[in-house]
Design an enzyme around this catalytic site. Structure first.
Site, PDB file in Angstrom:
ATOM      1  N   LYS A 188     -20.606 -87.361 -30.162  1.00  0.00           N
ATOM      2  CA  LYS A 188     -18.995 -87.506 -29.979  1.00  0.00           C
ATOM      3  C   LYS A 188     -18.543 -87.087 -28.456  1.00  0.00           C
ATOM      4  O   LYS A 188     -18.339 -86.149 -28.163  1.00  0.00           O
ATOM      5  CB  LYS A 188     -18.255 -86.875 -30.927  1.00  0.00           C
ATOM      6  CG  LYS A 188     -17.142 -86.384 -30.698  1.00  0.00           C
ATOM      7  CD  LYS A 188     -15.848 -87.785 -30.350  1.00  0.00           C
ATOM      8  CE  LYS A 188     -14.583 -87.105 -30.227  1.00  0.00           C
ATOM      9  NZ  LYS A 188     -14.439 -87.466 -28.596  1.00  0.00           N
ATOM     10  N   GLU A 398      -7.934 -69.331 -18.968  1.00  0.00           N
ATOM     11  CA  GLU A 398      -8.505 -70.314 -18.170  1.00  0.00           C
ATOM     12  C   GLU A 398      -7.727 -71.519 -17.773  1.00  0.00           C
ATOM     13  O   GLU A 398      -6.915 -72.020 -18.692  1.00  0.00           O
ATOM     14  CB  GLU A 398      -9.722 -70.813 -19.089  1.00  0.00           C
ATOM     15  CG  GLU A 398     -10.457 -71.992 -18.385  1.00  0.00           C
ATOM     16  CD  GLU A 398     -11.398 -72.708 -19.120  1.00  0.00           C
ATOM     17  OE1 GLU A 398     -11.107 -73.025 -20.247  1.00  0.00           O
ATOM     18  OE2 GLU A 398     -12.758 -72.645 -18.890  1.00  0.00           O
TER      19      GLU A 398
HETATM   20  P1  NAD Z   1     -11.752 -79.738 -25.477  1.00  0.00           P
HETATM   21  O1  NAD Z   1     -12.138 -78.937 -26.550  1.00  0.00           O
HETATM   22  O2  NAD Z   1     -10.253 -80.351 -25.660  1.00  0.00           O
HETATM   23  O3  NAD Z   1     -12.636 -81.258 -26.039  1.00  0.00           O
HETATM   24  C1  NAD Z   1     -13.639 -81.234 -26.102  1.00  0.00           C
HETATM   25  C2  NAD Z   1     -14.550 -82.211 -27.247  1.00  0.00           C
HETATM   26  O4  NAD Z   1     -14.130 -81.781 -28.420  1.00  0.00           O
HETATM   27  C3  NAD Z   1     -14.155 -83.396 -26.892  1.00  0.00           C
HETATM   28  O5  NAD Z   1     -14.976 -84.628 -27.134  1.00  0.00           O
HETATM   29  C4  NAD Z   1     -12.788 -83.894 -28.087  1.00  0.00           C
HETATM   30  O6  NAD Z   1     -12.647 -84.976 -28.241  1.00  0.00           O
HETATM   31  C5  NAD Z   1     -13.395 -82.844 -28.894  1.00  0.00           C
HETATM   32  N1  NAD Z   1     -12.324 -82.530 -29.760  1.00  0.00           N
HETATM   33  C6  NAD Z   1     -10.826 -82.395 -29.664  1.00  0.00           C
HETATM   34  N2  NAD Z   1     -10.224 -82.129 -30.765  1.00  0.00           N
HETATM   35  C7  NAD Z   1     -11.262 -81.998 -31.871  1.00  0.00           C
HETATM   36  C8  NAD Z   1     -11.084 -81.730 -33.059  1.00  0.00           C
HETATM   37  N3  NAD Z   1      -9.923 -81.348 -33.733  1.00  0.00           N
HETATM   38  N4  NAD Z   1     -12.297 -81.630 -33.972  1.00  0.00           N
HETATM   39  C9  NAD Z   1     -13.271 -82.266 -33.435  1.00  0.00           C
HETATM   40  N5  NAD Z   1     -13.646 -82.457 -32.094  1.00  0.00           N
HETATM   41  C10 NAD Z   1     -12.674 -82.129 -31.214  1.00  0.00           C
HETATM   42  O7  NAD Z   1     -12.381 -79.558 -24.250  1.00  0.00           O
HETATM   43  P2  NAD Z   1     -12.389 -80.118 -22.850  1.00  0.00           P
HETATM   44  O8  NAD Z   1     -10.963 -80.235 -22.427  1.00  0.00           O
HETATM   45  O9  NAD Z   1     -12.867 -81.632 -22.985  1.00  0.00           O
HETATM   46  O10 NAD Z   1     -13.186 -79.400 -22.079  1.00  0.00           O
HETATM   47  C11 NAD Z   1     -12.772 -78.426 -21.336  1.00  0.00           C
HETATM   48  C12 NAD Z   1     -13.306 -77.066 -21.962  1.00  0.00           C
HETATM   49  O11 NAD Z   1     -14.677 -77.031 -21.986  1.00  0.00           O
HETATM   50  C13 NAD Z   1     -12.933 -75.866 -20.918  1.00  0.00           C
HETATM   51  O12 NAD Z   1     -12.506 -74.798 -21.804  1.00  0.00           O
HETATM   52  C14 NAD Z   1     -14.171 -75.554 -20.452  1.00  0.00           C
HETATM   53  O13 NAD Z   1     -14.419 -74.201 -19.872  1.00  0.00           O
HETATM   54  C15 NAD Z   1     -15.112 -75.743 -21.629  1.00  0.00           C
HETATM   55  N6  NAD Z   1     -16.523 -76.090 -21.075  1.00  0.00           N
HETATM   56  C16 NAD Z   1     -17.470 -74.982 -21.290  1.00  0.00           C
HETATM   57  C17 NAD Z   1     -18.726 -75.108 -20.758  1.00  0.00           C
HETATM   58  C18 NAD Z   1     -19.901 -74.309 -21.399  1.00  0.00           C
HETATM   59  O14 NAD Z   1     -21.037 -74.347 -21.064  1.00  0.00           O
HETATM   60  N7  NAD Z   1     -19.476 -72.977 -21.691  1.00  0.00           N
HETATM   61  C19 NAD Z   1     -19.184 -76.171 -20.110  1.00  0.00           C
HETATM   62  C20 NAD Z   1     -18.132 -77.207 -19.759  1.00  0.00           C
HETATM   63  C21 NAD Z   1     -16.828 -77.032 -20.320  1.00  0.00           C
END
Ligand code: NAD
Length: 494
Positions: A188, A398
């Site tokens: 996804k 963050e």
């Molecule tokens: P996000 O949580 O908004 O989205 C991530 C994914 O989750 C997307 O595919 C989104 O569609 C999905 N999603 C959103 N709501 C959902 C739900 N209710 N149920 C299931 N899936 C859902 O995060 P983002 O804005 O895409 O990414 C940024 C974040 O990711 C930041 O906090 C960043 O630090 C983190 N990140 C962490 C790492 C790591 O290795 N630790 C690496 C890259 C990014």
């Protein structure tokens, strides 16, 4: 990199994207689509399928059937290896096309994208392809009248939910070990960066992955992501993204089949600079790159700069000089250092953090505002805020944008205490020529990754993962394989 090739690729129209389910490209079951806005100019680039719960159910059913069928899960390791090696080759052969498509979708500067996206994805897939026939089970040290065998079995169906900052790299961190160990996967991608990852999934089938072993469904997290999380037929969820979504996934697991959930979440990583650092000019440049590349949209970004008080002013000036020398703009120009912020929503959130920081007493040294608005795209000047106190919002939350908060410290103990003063624990760094101090920092700063006299760049041989609210489990290296296998004991009476 050849600018004319990039220009030719960016001129190509992007077709509408569909799901990949059971080896076929299919639209959403209700015909719904999502507009994909390019952050380069704010214009609609194409559409993806706006997946429905039924679409996700179909993908999970296909993945389960492929797993039970054994077309992949029971293949000889050497056969799986061959397919994955070919997939890595195809990613490499299409690297520029994939990178340009990804940049048009998510705005990362092309220099970084080419290396970190197809480059890293191909290397990761190859790493696990090479590893998969070198992973053995175990014979336990039992008494002589029994034989204890420990088998490593694939878990079944893996749900992989991916963020927008590095979709191919992070996608490969999950897909590589999951597929290498014989699992089926339902992918996804993020709403705001799915195109390159969807193309990469197509290449897996071209390489010979049987239909249904890898399905990919686009759409909104709260629709298709939730269906994946709540499924009774998904065995493991692997996720990279925000803490808020991570919490939901744990809740989905608790409310459904108690599937295993592995989370890679956000960070507020401390970059600690001591006056005895070997090369302060170099440290300043690396500190700037460590927060501002990809517009700060890097999970391990060094977003808190902790500086030993006597060098505070000079070091801030050096980082500001490095930041101001970075060219922000069109991410498809090869001379651009910092591309576009992923979305208007993210840009607005970044600017909100700057307002809060100044309201709480911080001073803007450079940046702090949107730029290049006339392009229609989402660009932000690299921003440095000094006077950030331990409990300030900018020290605790963050941003995931190009905003660096600076805090001085007086002693090693104070540096450690500041470094450990958030709920996160993803990455960090210490700059010092003192070996004992460096080791003390490695031991005392609570993080998954600690850099010494550098920032970022750790390769696939080492794990990346967080402690505290930065997550659990890890991606990369052979350690990641643990997430994708079940241990099965065979206890045999002789
Ligand atoms: P996000 O949580 O908004 O989205 C991530 C994914 O989750 C997307 O595919 C989104 O569609 C999905 N999603 C959103 N709501 C959902 C739900 N209710 N149920 C299931 N899936 C859902 O995060 P983002 O804005 O895409 O990414 C940024 C974040 O990711 C930041 O906090 C960043 O630090 C983190 N990140 C962490 C790492 C790591 O290795 N630790 C690496 C890259 C990014």
């Amino acid at each position: 990199m050849d600018q004319s090739k990039i220009d030719a690729l960016r001129a190509l129209p992007v077709p509408a994207f569909h799901h990949l389910i059971d080896g076929k490209h299919v639209p959403a079951s209700d015909g719904g689509t999502l507009d994909i806005i390019s952050p380069i100019d704010g214009q609609v680039l194409t559409t993806t399928a706006a997946g429905t719960a039924a679409d996700m159910e179909a993908a999970i059913t296909s993945a389960r059937a492929a797993f039970e069928d054994g077309c992949w899960s029971s293949q000889a390791p050497a056969a799986r290896k061959k397919v994955l090696m070919k997939w890595a080759d195809l990613i490499e052969a299409n690297a520029l096309e994939l990178a340009v498509l990804g940049v048009r979708d998510n705005g990362t500067e092309i220099g970084m994208a080419l290396k970190a996206e197809p480059g890293s994805a191909a290397a990761t897939i190859r790493y696990y392809a090479e590893a998969l026939d070198k992973i053995y089970g175990e014979i336990a040290p039992t008494a002589g009248d029994v034989l204890g065998l420990i088998h490593k079995e694939p878990v079944g169906v893996v749900g992989a939910i991916i963020p927008w900052n590095f979709p191919m790299m992070i996608g490969a961190w999950k897909l590589g070990p999951a597929l290498a160990m014989g699992n089926s996967v339902v992918l996804k991608p993020s709403e705001t960066a799915s195109l390159s990852l969807m193309r990469m999934a197509d290449l897996a089938l071209e390489a010979g992955l049987p239909p249904g072993v890898l399905n990919a469904v686009t759409g909104e997290g709260r629709v298709v992501g939730e269906t994946l999380g709540l499924s009774m037929d998904v065995d493991v969820l692997v996720f990279t993204g925000s803490g808020g979504t991570g919490r939901r996934l744990m809740d989905y697991a608790a409310r459904s089949n108690m599937k295993r959930v592995y989370l890679e979440l956000g960070g507020k990583s401390p970059n600690i600079v001591f006056a005895d650092a070997p090369n302060l000019d170099e440290a300043a440049k690396v500190a700037a790159a460590g927060i501002f590349r990809n517009s700060g949209q890097v999970c391990v970004a060094g977003s808190r700069l902790l500086i030993e008080a006597p060098i505070h002013d000079d070091f801030v000036a050096a980082v500001a000089k490095a930041a101001e020398a970075m060219r922000v703009g069109d991410p498809l120009r090869i001379d651009t250092h910092i591309g576009a912020v992923n979305s208007e929503v993210q840009l607005t959130a970044n600017l909100g953090f700057v307002d809060t920081a100044t309201a709480e007493g911080g001073q803007i040294v450079t940046g702090g505002h949107r730029i290049l608005q006339e392009t229609g795209g989402y660009y932000m000047a690299p921003t440095i805020v000094t006077g950030v106190t331990r409990d300030a919002t900018l020290a605790q939350k963050e941003v995931f944008g190009p905003v660096l908060g600076v805090t001085p410290f007086a002693t090693d103990d104070e540096a450690i205490s500041l470094a450990n003063s958030t709920v996160y624990g993803l990455a960090g760094a210490a700059w010092t020529a003192n070996l004992s101090r460096a080791h003390r920092m490695i031991k005392s700063v609570r993080t998954g990754v600690m850099h010494i006299n550098t920032y970022g760049g750790a390769d696939g041989t080492v794990p990346v993962g967080g402690v505290g609210q930065s997550g659990n489990g890890s991606d990369k290296s052979l350690h990641a394989i643990e997430k994708y296998v079940n241990l099965k004991t065979a206890w045999i009476k002789l």
